[in-house]
Structures are given as C-alpha cells and as structure tokens.
Design an enzyme around this catalytic site. Sequence first.
Site, PDB file in Angstrom:
ATOM      1  N   SER A 154       0.814  -1.216   0.000  1.00 13.31           N
ATOM      2  CA  SER A 154       0.000   0.000   0.000  1.00 13.31           C
ATOM      3  C   SER A 154       0.846   1.264   0.000  1.00 13.31           C
ATOM      4  O   SER A 154       1.605   1.511  -0.924  1.00 13.31           O
ATOM      5  CB  SER A 154      -0.974  -0.036   1.188  1.00 13.31           C
ATOM      6  OG  SER A 154      -1.898   1.023   1.121  1.00 13.31           O
ATOM      7  N   HIS A 155       0.738   2.050   1.059  1.00 10.89           N
ATOM      8  CA  HIS A 155       1.398   3.350   1.142  1.00 10.89           C
ATOM      9  C   HIS A 155       2.800   3.256   1.744  1.00 10.89           C
ATOM     10  O   HIS A 155       3.455   4.276   1.944  1.00 10.89           O
ATOM     11  CB  HIS A 155       0.551   4.306   1.984  1.00 10.89           C
ATOM     12  CG  HIS A 155       0.234   3.753   3.340  1.00 10.89           C
ATOM     13  ND1 HIS A 155      -0.596   2.670   3.517  1.00 10.89           N
ATOM     14  CD2 HIS A 155       0.638   4.113   4.581  1.00 10.89           C
ATOM     15  CE1 HIS A 155      -0.696   2.395   4.803  1.00 10.89           C
ATOM     16  NE2 HIS A 155       0.046   3.253   5.476  1.00 10.89           N
ATOM     17  N   ASP A 185      -2.014   6.844  -3.361  1.00 12.75           N
ATOM     18  CA  ASP A 185      -0.880   6.152  -2.751  1.00 12.75           C
ATOM     19  C   ASP A 185      -0.327   5.077  -3.669  1.00 12.75           C
ATOM     20  O   ASP A 185      -0.684   4.997  -4.850  1.00 12.75           O
ATOM     21  CB  ASP A 185      -1.292   5.562  -1.407  1.00 12.75           C
ATOM     22  CG  ASP A 185      -2.290   4.414  -1.547  1.00 12.75           C
ATOM     23  OD1 ASP A 185      -3.036   4.393  -2.549  1.00 12.75           O
ATOM     24  OD2 ASP A 185      -2.331   3.545  -0.657  1.00 12.75           O
ATOM     25  N   ASP A 210      -0.691   1.812  -4.113  1.00 13.38           N
ATOM     26  CA  ASP A 210      -1.548   0.856  -4.814  1.00 13.38           C
ATOM     27  C   ASP A 210      -2.860   1.460  -5.295  1.00 13.38           C
ATOM     28  O   ASP A 210      -3.722   0.747  -5.802  1.00 13.38           O
ATOM     29  CB  ASP A 210      -1.813  -0.368  -3.953  1.00 13.38           C
ATOM     30  CG  ASP A 210      -2.664  -0.067  -2.725  1.00 13.38           C
ATOM     31  OD1 ASP A 210      -2.538   1.047  -2.180  1.00 13.38           O
ATOM     32  OD2 ASP A 210      -3.438  -0.940  -2.305  1.00 13.38           O
ATOM     33  N   ASP A 221      -5.462   2.978  -3.721  1.00  9.95           N
ATOM     34  CA  ASP A 221      -6.750   2.919  -3.024  1.00  9.95           C
ATOM     35  C   ASP A 221      -6.982   4.102  -2.090  1.00  9.95           C
ATOM     36  O   ASP A 221      -8.100   4.312  -1.632  1.00  9.95           O
ATOM     37  CB  ASP A 221      -6.917   1.592  -2.280  1.00  9.95           C
ATOM     38  CG  ASP A 221      -5.888   1.359  -1.183  1.00  9.95           C
ATOM     39  OD1 ASP A 221      -4.933   2.161  -1.076  1.00  9.95           O
ATOM     40  OD2 ASP A 221      -6.025   0.365  -0.442  1.00  9.95           O
ATOM     41  N   ARG A 222      -5.950   4.883  -1.803  1.00  7.00           N
ATOM     42  CA  ARG A 222      -6.115   6.056  -0.940  1.00  7.00           C
ATOM     43  C   ARG A 222      -6.093   7.334  -1.765  1.00  7.00           C
ATOM     44  O   ARG A 222      -5.626   7.350  -2.912  1.00  7.00           O
ATOM     45  CB  ARG A 222      -5.008   6.112   0.122  1.00  7.00           C
ATOM     46  CG  ARG A 222      -5.003   4.904   1.026  1.00  7.00           C
ATOM     47  CD  ARG A 222      -3.997   5.050   2.158  1.00  7.00           C
ATOM     48  NE  ARG A 222      -3.949   3.831   2.949  1.00  7.00           N
ATOM     49  CZ  ARG A 222      -3.705   3.773   4.244  1.00  7.00           C
ATOM     50  NH1 ARG A 222      -3.474   4.891   4.918  1.00  7.00           N
ATOM     51  NH2 ARG A 222      -3.681   2.625   4.880  1.00  7.00           N
ATOM     52  N   LYS A 272     -11.488   0.447  -0.986  1.00  2.00           N
ATOM     53  CA  LYS A 272     -11.477   1.894  -1.105  1.00  2.00           C
ATOM     54  C   LYS A 272     -10.841   2.225  -2.447  1.00  2.00           C
ATOM     55  O   LYS A 272     -10.119   1.421  -3.028  1.00  2.00           O
ATOM     56  CB  LYS A 272     -10.729   2.550   0.052  1.00  2.00           C
ATOM     57  CG  LYS A 272      -9.355   2.001   0.377  1.00  2.00           C
ATOM     58  CD  LYS A 272      -8.815   2.700   1.616  1.00  2.00           C
ATOM     59  CE  LYS A 272      -7.492   2.102   2.078  1.00  2.00           C
ATOM     60  NZ  LYS A 272      -7.682   0.934   2.964  1.00  2.00           N
TER      61      LYS A 272
END
Length: 582
Positions: A132-133, A297, A299, A301-302, A400
Amino acid sequence: VSTQSTGISDCHLLAFKMLQFEVVPTQPIGGQKTGTSGLRKQTSVFRQPHYLDNWIQSLFNCLGADLQGSTLVLGGDGRFWNQEAIQIIVKLSFGNGVKKLIIGQDGILSTPAVSALIRSRKVFGGIILTASHNPGGPDNDFGIKYNVSNGGPAPESITNEIYKYTQTISELKQAILPAPVDLNKLGTTTYGDREIEIVDSVDNYLALMKEIFDFDLLKKILTRSDFKFVYDGMNGVTGPYLRRIFVQELGAPESSVMNATPLPDFGGHHPDPNLTYAAELVNKLQSGEYDFGAASDGDGDRNMILGKRFFVNPSDSLAVVAAQAHLIPFFQQLPLKAIARSMPTSQAADRVAQKLGVANYEVPTGWKFFGNLMEKYQSEGRVICGEESFGLGSNHIREKDGIWAVLMWLSILAKKNEHVPVGGKLVGASDIVQEHWATYGRNFFSRYDYESVDSTKANQMMAHLKELLTSLPKGSKVLDSDFVLDYADDFSYNDPVDSSVTTGQGLRFGFTDGSRFVFRLSGTGSVGATIRLYAEKYLAPDGGEEALRQDTSVGLSSLLHLALQLSKIKEFIGTDQPTVIT
C-alpha cells in the site's frame, strides 16, 4: 509409477501435457500472521527462500477443493520484486489446480482495479502484491493480500486459517513452466489446460468509471481555461490510470499529472498521500496557481483532496461526498442507503446520515469490515464508506478507491460550476467544505502518527492507558482540564450482518461536550510500532463563521494537550512530537 491423491507422483515429477509438476519440501517460517491489509514485511524478508512460496501455498491449502479449476486475478503496485513474485505465484497457482490467471500488463494492477476485475469477470478471487502506502525498494517494504469472490479483502476467517497453515506447512505444489511468463505481451497463452491472460491494466476499471460518472460533464471542467488541476501519482500504480482517464479520456493537459510513472522504489519517496509525504503537491496548491489537486498512494486505493490553499480533511471528505452524492449518476440510479466510517474517523459523517435519514455505521479499522455492509445493501441502494486514513469508496467495488474519490470531488465541482461562465468566480473545494460546516457544524479532527516506535515501549504506553479506562472517574474533569469524562472503553464491534465480534480496536476517551480522543497501534508498518492518536472536537453551525474556519490546531489545542498529558507519551517513547500530522 504410483501417484498420491493430489495426482503428483512419488518421484515428485509428473508430465501433464505441456506442463510438469513437482512437490518441493519446505518448513514453516515464523512471522507470517496476516493483518487487516494482508501480510507486509521488509522486501528482504519476502525474498528469503520459500517465504512468499509458503504463504501462497498456505493460502491455497486454506481455500482447499474450491480452488480446483478456478480463475484468479493477479497484479501489483509495481514495487520492487513485483514481477519476480508474480512468476512464483504463477507456478504455485497452476500446481494447486488454478485453471486460469488474469494478470495486469507488466504485472500492474491497482487494488481497486483488481476488485473491479474480480467482480466484472465473476472469478474466484484475486492476489494483490502491495504494501500500500509503505515505501518500496530492496531495503523497504513488500506485501501481499488475498481478495475473495466479491472483490473484497479476505475476512478474518480466511486470514486466520492462512496463518494456521503457515505454522504446519511441509510442501509446495508447483508447476514447472517452460519459460518465465511474458508479462508485457497482451493476450492469452495456454499451458496444457492452464491459461494466462495478460490484460490492459486500465480498460476494465475505466469502463466501470464511465458507468458511475458523467464523463461529458467532467470533461467540461477539466478543459476550462480558468480551472487548473493537478494529480500526483506518487510514482505508484495509478500513473497509467491517470494518463488514460484524465488526459486521454477527459482532456486534461499532460501537465496535470505528476509523478505518473510507476517506479520500483516510488522514486525514493514514501507513497502516502498526506501533507508530509506529498509536500510537492501541497506546495503547488498553496501557491494559489492550482484550483484543485489530488494524490493517490502506492496501490491506488487512498486519496488526498486539496483545494486552492485548502486541505480537505479525509473525515470531512467522507461527509461532503455523502451529502453531495445525489449529484452523481451512480447515486441517481439507486439511492444512498447507508454511510459507514471507521471508528477513528470523525463523526462528521454521522450528522449527514442523520439528516438524510440513512443508516449509519461505525466499524473497526480495515476496509474488509465495510464489505458485509456493502453486500447487505447491494440490491437496494448505495453505501459510502470512509476512513480518516485517506480511504473513501462505495459499493461499486469492495475496496477503497482513490481515483473514484477524486472523480467524485471533480463531479461535485463540475456540477456546482456548470453554469459559471469562463472568467466567473468558480466554486472551489474550500467553498463546498465551508458551506458544509455552515450546515452541519464542524468536527475539528487531527491524527498524530508516531512511526517506528520501539514495540515494547509502545505496548507499555497502551497498557498504561488501558488501566485508565477503569480508574478514571466518569462525570469528573480529567486532570487539570475542563473536559468532563463521559466514557472510556476499548472499542469492539458486533457485526450486524454475520454476528462476528472484533475486539481490541482502540482506546477511546469521550467527553460530555462530544469531544473524544483515541489511541491505537497500527499493524500496517513492517518495522517497529506506529502509535496513532486521533483527536476530535465538535462545533455547532451557530458557533460563528470565524470559529468554524479557525485553524484545526487552534480548535484542538486543549484536547490534544490533555491526550498527550494523560498518555504520558513523552515519558514512554521519549518524544511527544509526531512523525506525521494529518
């Protein structure tokens, strides 16, 4: 030659059309417990012999007979070791009976795109390679997660079983491929009765966005000569999506996307869309040159939303998007039926739910907790879910979705400015948020992150706070403050859909004026612990325009002082200065 029940020969090699299969001995490797967002560790850990292999085999052992003849989606955020990991997963997938893999070109698929593909193709599940982030590179982080057939993250019933299998694993079942899979070449390749389809990373996701939004309206605002927009991909997975959607489809200039090339180390940056790590973007909006800005971010999703010299707090973003959702075609086709937020997220969205007369839910941190609610309302209406950690989405997928959130905001702006002539005064993000405060009141909100804290010290501080849950007298002022304690608890969640119970989700201290602060430990890092402090204070609409618009740090100063004082954080970890403030 005698064979085992799996069809693998005792000599561990069996030809099957163009493929051969083998069983490789292995042994358990510690530390493979899967958290709310999958398994995340340092890249060097994942690259240890059999580390990734063991986790994948344990996943497949958990899925059992249902995996046979199935189709899986596979892709990642493009971080270091992404393509090498895909080659390992392909061999194990075929060795365990998976019939087909749908893989993003060059191994690239955003997390929302994986969810969308699982749902549109109606396949068994998907594997996402992402931390992710978290930063990427050989000296940083790698990660993996499994999504189920509805496109959402695996529930705890599955992740707990995966962990059990990692503790007893003894063999790996894998195929021997004639050559590494060419991840760049679009199209289908067959290996006996097995199949790999390399797909364009953007096509399916773009088609879904066109079903949700009015692209003609979006194009009007993005091509206005008096509207300047910039989107920071943070050298994560969203780069190809930004160019395709915003530049090619919606007509925004190429200069409107920055850091839009996925890089194995994210350009040496931390791909977390917040005020600290997206400072370059923040400076652009603070300069006044741009009207609207956004970031995603690693991937995809944010999201972070910025107006001209204005930061939209994620908690406010959830509330505003929910309040304005009726402007979007997707929410005109079926009405909004529920709003859900993670427990640490401010209660701003609760006030919107109350006014709209829709259901309202408070769930633990972790997007998978929204999944049951999305399924519950899928046939009758829409659900909007949000997290203070820059996550926003709806039941169009089961993750998300950063780009979706930005398109929601742009659609709201486009509708508000539909009849404003070029050169006229445009309605900006700050105008929309301030109008929202004037209607619903403002929940001042901030999050303090203390990253890479010694785990022992972090746990000692949390133990101290747990003692206070029962020792602090309710109905009395706390320490030397004016805050009167209303409740203190360790948040737990009883799922209204499947009746599952989740405990230990954060220590909450609530006060009689509606203020509260929360302490919790995050499980998304790979080294040490991250302590998160969330503080929130409500001001009603009649509090006055000047008070409603005051700086967050001013509005929360006394509450934050109490939180730091009560927790003794400086005494436990050596500092009360956070790594990141949101």
